[in-house]
Design a protein around this motif. Structure first.
Motif, PDB file in Angstrom:
ATOM      1  N   ASN A 144     -80.658  39.793  78.448  1.00 23.65           N
ATOM      2  CA  ASN A 144     -81.879  39.218  78.729  1.00 23.65           C
ATOM      3  C   ASN A 144     -82.062  39.828  79.713  1.00 23.65           C
ATOM      4  O   ASN A 144     -83.730  39.245  80.347  1.00 23.65           O
TER       5      ASN A 144
ATOM      6  N   GLY B 245     -85.893  44.352  81.783  1.00 26.78           N
ATOM      7  CA  GLY B 245     -87.337  44.552  81.574  1.00 26.78           C
ATOM      8  C   GLY B 245     -88.071  44.523  80.081  1.00 26.78           C
ATOM      9  O   GLY B 245     -88.829  43.723  79.429  1.00 26.78           O
ATOM     10  N   TYR B 246     -87.574  44.977  79.218  1.00 28.02           N
ATOM     11  CA  TYR B 246     -87.845  45.254  77.409  1.00 28.02           C
ATOM     12  C   TYR B 246     -87.572  44.308  77.280  1.00 28.02           C
ATOM     13  O   TYR B 246     -87.700  44.279  75.835  1.00 28.02           O
ATOM     14  N   HIS B 247     -86.514  43.509  77.896  1.00 26.88           N
ATOM     15  CA  HIS B 247     -85.970  42.479  76.186  1.00 26.88           C
ATOM     16  C   HIS B 247     -86.828  40.982  77.430  1.00 26.88           C
ATOM     17  O   HIS B 247     -86.543  40.177  76.575  1.00 26.88           O
ATOM     18  N   GLY B 248     -86.410  41.089  78.477  1.00 27.86           N
ATOM     19  CA  GLY B 248     -86.926  39.892  79.082  1.00 27.86           C
ATOM     20  C   GLY B 248     -87.715  39.582  79.996  1.00 27.86           C
ATOM     21  O   GLY B 248     -88.647  40.655  79.851  1.00 27.86           O
ATOM     22  N   THR B 249     -88.288  38.650  80.485  1.00 29.69           N
ATOM     23  CA  THR B 249     -89.655  38.217  81.192  1.00 29.69           C
ATOM     24  C   THR B 249     -89.602  38.203  82.489  1.00 29.69           C
ATOM     25  O   THR B 249     -90.344  38.159  83.170  1.00 29.69           O
ATOM     26  N   GLN B 250     -88.500  37.925  82.811  1.00 29.70           N
ATOM     27  CA  GLN B 250     -88.106  37.501  84.617  1.00 29.70           C
ATOM     28  C   GLN B 250     -87.492  38.267  85.315  1.00 29.70           C
ATOM     29  O   GLN B 250     -88.389  38.462  86.492  1.00 29.70           O
TER      30      GLN B 250
ATOM     31  N   LYS C 194     -88.389  42.260  86.229  1.00 26.42           N
ATOM     32  CA  LYS C 194     -88.652  43.552  86.364  1.00 26.42           C
ATOM     33  C   LYS C 194     -87.975  44.969  86.383  1.00 26.42           C
ATOM     34  O   LYS C 194     -87.589  45.214  87.800  1.00 26.42           O
TER      35      LYS C 194
ATOM     36  N   ASP D 116     -87.398  50.491  82.237  1.00 22.53           N
ATOM     37  CA  ASP D 116     -88.148  50.215  81.462  1.00 22.53           C
ATOM     38  C   ASP D 116     -88.166  51.650  80.436  1.00 22.53           C
ATOM     39  O   ASP D 116     -88.691  52.309  79.569  1.00 22.53           O
TER      40      ASP D 116
ATOM     41  N   LYS E 128     -80.675  29.592  78.668  1.00 24.69           N
ATOM     42  CA  LYS E 128     -81.907  30.417  79.211  1.00 24.69           C
ATOM     43  C   LYS E 128     -82.035  30.151  80.716  1.00 24.69           C
ATOM     44  O   LYS E 128     -80.988  29.186  81.635  1.00 24.69           O
TER      45      LYS E 128
ATOM     46  N   ASP F 209     -87.263  29.819  86.067  1.00 18.63           N
ATOM     47  CA  ASP F 209     -88.456  30.098  86.421  1.00 18.63           C
ATOM     48  C   ASP F 209     -89.772  28.840  86.147  1.00 18.63           C
ATOM     49  O   ASP F 209     -89.039  27.758  85.946  1.00 18.63           O
TER      50      ASP F 209
END
Ligand SMILES: *[C@@H]1O[C@H](CO)[C@@H](O)[C@H](O)[C@H]1NC(C)=O
Ligand SMILES: *[C@@H]1O[C@H](CO)[C@@H](O)[C@H](O)[C@H]1NC(C)=O
Ligand SMILES: *[C@@H]1O[C@H](CO)[C@@H](O)[C@H](O)[C@H]1NC(C)=O
Ligand SMILES: *[C@@H]1O[C@H](CO)[C@@H](O)[C@H](O)[C@H]1NC(C)=O
Length: 515
Positions: A48, A51-56, A58, A63, A429, A433
């Motif tokens: 996770n 970048g391309y799997h997660g959001t938190q 970068k 990517d 998780k 955040d």
């Protein structure tokens, strides 16, 4: 151009034939020149956390490279460091090298055996200049076991793991005394105190690339770049951590900063390759060594479990192939690919070398799958591991086949079977955040004696639905497979600590101690 005179016509012919000769030379050069291979291995990098799997977190460089190449989205590694590295280097399962139990400790007289060549030996044999930078972690009790004696022309890095990112020391068994673990071909390197390892290794790799280009030798480059990042200890320069000040959890924030440094290091390496004019003829592979460690900032959500586990969070890896020499672009590959596959894939598929002289390989050449359109994986099944030394769990569930108390896992097509003690199977998780409070863990409801799980990983990659009671015939068939494969295993080699390994006895640095 219209030619009215004989001289002019002759000139035209000369021009045409010169062009022909030049083109032919280019074509010949193109055939002769094998692609450079840059293999970047990140450490404890969670599913996770790209970048391309997660959001938190970068990762613009990773990517973009993945976007321009082939993302491997059914890609597996081993649950821990040494096991993955052993399979990458040898193309062989742990049950065939004696490394099936946990990891190699720096005080053990154990190592990746010398009985079969490494991927570096084979690439060197087929004409490559071979260099390794970073973490070895495959044993070093004799000189013969050091990377520079296992196919690498040069080596600069750590022999063990968990070194300080700044002073490059790691402790002895007493957890009190710390000793330097940084060396190159000539021995210990004392001059890098205070140099943060992600920067230090990146700069070393950049130097290798520019020197290689200056030599303008016709040999292609194989660079195995095994970063310490993003393994614990969670040490990072402030400027990288500050970008993530919105993450309140200390471990996660530092880890995010470490990922940021890693991403920048990869960017610098690709810049160095471009500057040297080598990028267009480079195959660039990126992989993690195992799942993220949730106790050290990593995260694998929505997968189940983490580093060390036979659930997907331990073994489903982040990985992609990119580089100027890759013609397949912007593709997501969902075929079953494993870290042991890199040996035949790179030696034969990419470099066109021969696979002679090795003991039986467990990996498959996946180059047709990675570069082709709808070409199925070369493997039908994948043995994740069998570890007879791991603590047994529960009662034997089937009387006539594999002992289900023993830790093992196998994948066959869509289906995965786990037996024994697979380690924690919670879903965790990422902490802290805005939307997810710290410590959001969904605990597994499995009781402590349960020791058989069957999942359809294609339909249920997060392993929520155990199908073992629904499909007993699948369970039985896959238990039989484990039993049959186990007949080929060698005994685990996991010796007690050797007091003679104490660096205090040989110069105050980690290194070989057996003549
Ligand atoms: C090296 O760094 C570690 C932290 O990773 C620290 O515990 C140790 O005291 C440092 N050693 C020296 C000699 O500075
Ligand atoms: C990448 O290169 C830049 C520019 O030279 C440098 O400032 C930075 O420290 C480098 N980063 C890494 C991780 O090597
Ligand atoms: C493998 O074959 C190549 C030539 O195809 C040869 O040069 C090399 O020595 C062979 N290696 C082994 C270990 O047999
Ligand atoms: C597993 O799931 C896939 C995808 O949903 C499905 O096509 C396949 O039939 C399933 N396999 C079994 C044995 O249920």
């Amino acid at each position: 151009m219209l030619c009215a005179t004989v001289t002019c016509a002759l000139l035209l012919v000369t021009q045409v034939s010169e062009a022909f000769i030049t083109n032919t030379n280019n074509a010949r050069k193109h055939i002769v020149q094998k692609p450079n291979i840059i293999f970047i291995l990140a450490d404890d990098y969670g599913f996770n956390d790209i970048g391309y799997h997660g959001t938190q977190i970068k990762t613009p460089t990773l990517d973009q490279l993945a976007e321009e190449g082939v993302k491997l989205e059914n890609y597996y590694v081993q649950p821990r460091c040494s096991p993955t590295r052993s399979q990458l280097m040898s193309g062989r399962y742990q049950i065939h090298t004696g490394l099936q139990h946990l990891i190699l400790w720096r005080w053990q007289r154990a190592a990746l055996p010398l009985d079969s060549p490494t991927i570096a030996d084979k690439l060197k044999e087929t004409g490559y200049s071979t260099h390794m930078v970073g973490k070895w972690h495959l044993g070093f009790y004799t000189e013969a076991l050091l990377p520079q004696n296992r196919g690498f022309d040069s080596y600069f890095g750590y022999l063990s793991c968990t070194e300080s990112y700044y002073n490059h020391t790691i402790d002895w068994l007493d957890h009190k005394h710390r000793y330097l673990d940084l060396r190159d071909n000539n021995g210990p390197v004392y001059s890098k105190d205070g140099h943060y390892s992600t920067h230090m290794f990146t700069e070393h790799a950049e130097n290798i690339i520019s020197r290689h280009a200056e030599k303008s030798s016709s040999s292609p480059l194989f660079l195995y770049m095994a970063y310490e990042a993003v393994h614990s200890p969670l040490e990072v320069p402030k400027s990288y951590e500050e970008k993530y000040s919105f993450i309140k959890d200390d471990n996660r924030r530092r880890y995010a900063g470490m990922v940021d440094t890693l991403d920048e290091g990869v960017r610098n390496i690709t810049h160095a390759l471009k500057k040297a004019g080598m990028w267009e003829n480079t195959i660039f592979v990126f992989s993690t060594d195992n799942g993220g460690d949730i106790k050290a900032g990593g995260n694998n959500y929505p997968l189940r479990g983490w580093k060390g586990s036979l659930f997907e969070g331990g073994i489903r890896g982040v990985g992609f192939v990119s580089g100027g020499a890759l013609k397949t672009r912007g593709v997501v590959n969902r075929e079953l690919i494993h870290v042991s596959d890199w040996f035949p894939t790179l030696v034969k598929g990419v470099a066109g070398g021969s696979l002679n002289g090795t003991l039986a390989l467990d990996g498959f050449d996946q180059w047709p799958t990675i570069t082709g359109k709808d070409v199925p994986s070369a493997r039908s099944y994948l043995l994740h591991n069998i570890d007879i030394s791991y603590p047994k769990r529960g009662k034997k569930m089937f009387s006539d086949t594999w002992d289900t108390r023993v830790r093992a896992a196998i994948r066959l097509g869509d289906m995965k079977l786990i037996t024994g003690q697979p380690d924690d199977g919670s879903w965790v998780k990422p902490p802290s955040d805005e939307s997810v409070p710290h410590g959001d863990v969904i605990h597994s409801k499995d009781q402590g004696y349960k020791n058989v799980w069957l999942f359809n990983i294609t339909a249920d990659p997060t392993e929520h639905y155990d199908l073992s009671e629904k499909y007993p015939h699948h369970v039985h068939h896959m238990l039989d497979m484990i039993s049959a494969i186990d007949l080929t295993a060698v005994p685990p080699n996991y010796p007690k600590p050797d007091p003679a390994s104490n660096p205090a006895l040989h110069g105050g640095v980690w290194g070989p101690w057996v003549k």
